[in-house]
Write an enzyme that holds these catalytic residues in place. Structure first.
Site: not given
Length: 350
Positions: A142, A167
């Site tokens: 990501s 995350y």
């Protein structure tokens, strides 16, 4: 090839499965179908691929009613025993791991979900590849790994040791874990740092979905950081094209790589990390204007401060992707938003 794609009830995974099935690969899709967001969308994605909700049963492979070369299994990556059985029986040529607990803000309230799915689950994928002779693994990372980095555009040669959400930390961990398995066991691994993916069948927790839903219901939208956000919005078809090229061209070890001046995106092991972004950041307010144009009306806005875990700007340097894969995402934002709004109106009958 025979390819396992995890996360095929998800946004990117469902599009990737459709693309690979269409070109003739044998695909097994896997997803836990959790309730992180509206499951109607997840089951809708599966249904368009010929996987009907009423025949899905945990741990059981289901044959698509539309495609002879597509099957699906509901499974959690944390379920190591069932995952090992799947790998043992199916003997995959390649794995693309897109399954993950997604969302930056959700990680502030539910950290354990990220450890279970993104760390334990990814370890199980790596171990299965190791023990069942799969040496072609691509996986979702990501743009959030860039964290506190303010040097734009974000380059895979930049340091990414300052994540600002669990995350992001879990995704950076995946990259480190992948390198270890590439080095120790020769598994060819490629990490893909996605930059704000959008398009039809998109995630209900993402800005485009939330803004479109609110606008069509006549509600105001919350615009964080007072609208002073830059995002490298990347259309789903562009993302899928990049993933397919990575699957077809797995990582190789770089003989010129030096531990004295280490490039973090490559290695002497068969390991690589790419950015996949549009290389053209868009102001959030301009993105909202494009939604307004697609819908045909102005959306009332409530300006809000920057939320914990969010970064004010993302901007992808995709030089490596261009050089290695001869590819660069290029779909204009207005075109992508128009397609999303058309899909949204059709799916939700509004």
């Amino acid at each position: 090839m025979k390819i396992l794609i995890t996360g095929t009830a998800g946004f990117i995974g469902s599009h990737l499965a459709k693309r690979l099935v269409a070109r003739g690969d044998e695909v097994v899709g896997l997803d836990s179908i959790n309730d992180y967001y509206d499951q109607r969308v997840k089951y809708g994605r599966l249904e368009r691929a010929g996987i009907n909700e009423d025949v899905i049963e945990y741990g059981k492979l289901v044959q698509s009613s539309q495609h002879a070369n597509y099957r699906f299994v509901k499974l959690q990556l944390e379920d190591k025993s069932s995952l090992d059985t799947l790998f043992s029986e199916e003997k995959f040529d390649a794995v693309c791991n897109l399954a993950a607990q997604a969302g930056v803000r959700y990680s502030l309230q539910n950290p354990q979900a990220y450890i279970d799915a993104n760390i334990v689950g990814f370890l199980n994928i790596l171990e299965a590849c190791r023990h069942y002779s799969v040496d072609n693994l691509s996986y979702a990372s990501s743009s959030s790994v860039y964290g506190l980095n303010e040097s734009l555009p974000f380059s895979t040669s930049h340091n990414v040791d300052h994540p600002i959400s669990l995350y992001a930390a879990s995704k950076k961990s995946n990259e480190l874990m992948a390198h270890t398995y590439s080095h120790l066991f020769g598994i060819r691994t490629t990490g893909l740092r996605f930059f704000t993916v959008y398009g039809p069948w998109g995630r209900p927790d993402m800005a485009l979905f939330l803004f479109t839903k609110a606008a069509l219901e006549g509600r105001e939208i919350e615009v964080f950081n007072n609208g002073n956000m830059l995002r490298d919005f990347t259309y789903i078809d562009d993302i899928v094209e990049g993933i397919v090229r990575v699957i077809d061209n797995p990582a190789i070890g770089r003989s010129e790589w030096s531990g004295k001046q280490p490039d973090p995106s490559t290695s002497s092991a068969p390991y690589k990390v790419y950015n996949i972004g549009n290389n053209n950041p868009v102001k959030l307010m301009d993105f909202i204007s494009a939604i307004e144009k697609a819908i045909g009306k102005e959306i009332p806005k409530k300006l809000m401060p920057l939320q914990a875990g969010d970064v004010p700007a993302t901007y992808a340097d995709v030089t490596d992707l261009v050089e290695d894969m001869d590819y660069k995402p290029a779909t204009p934002v207005q075109e992508g938003i128009d397609k999303f709004v058309a899909w949204y109106r059709e799916f939700f009958k509004v």
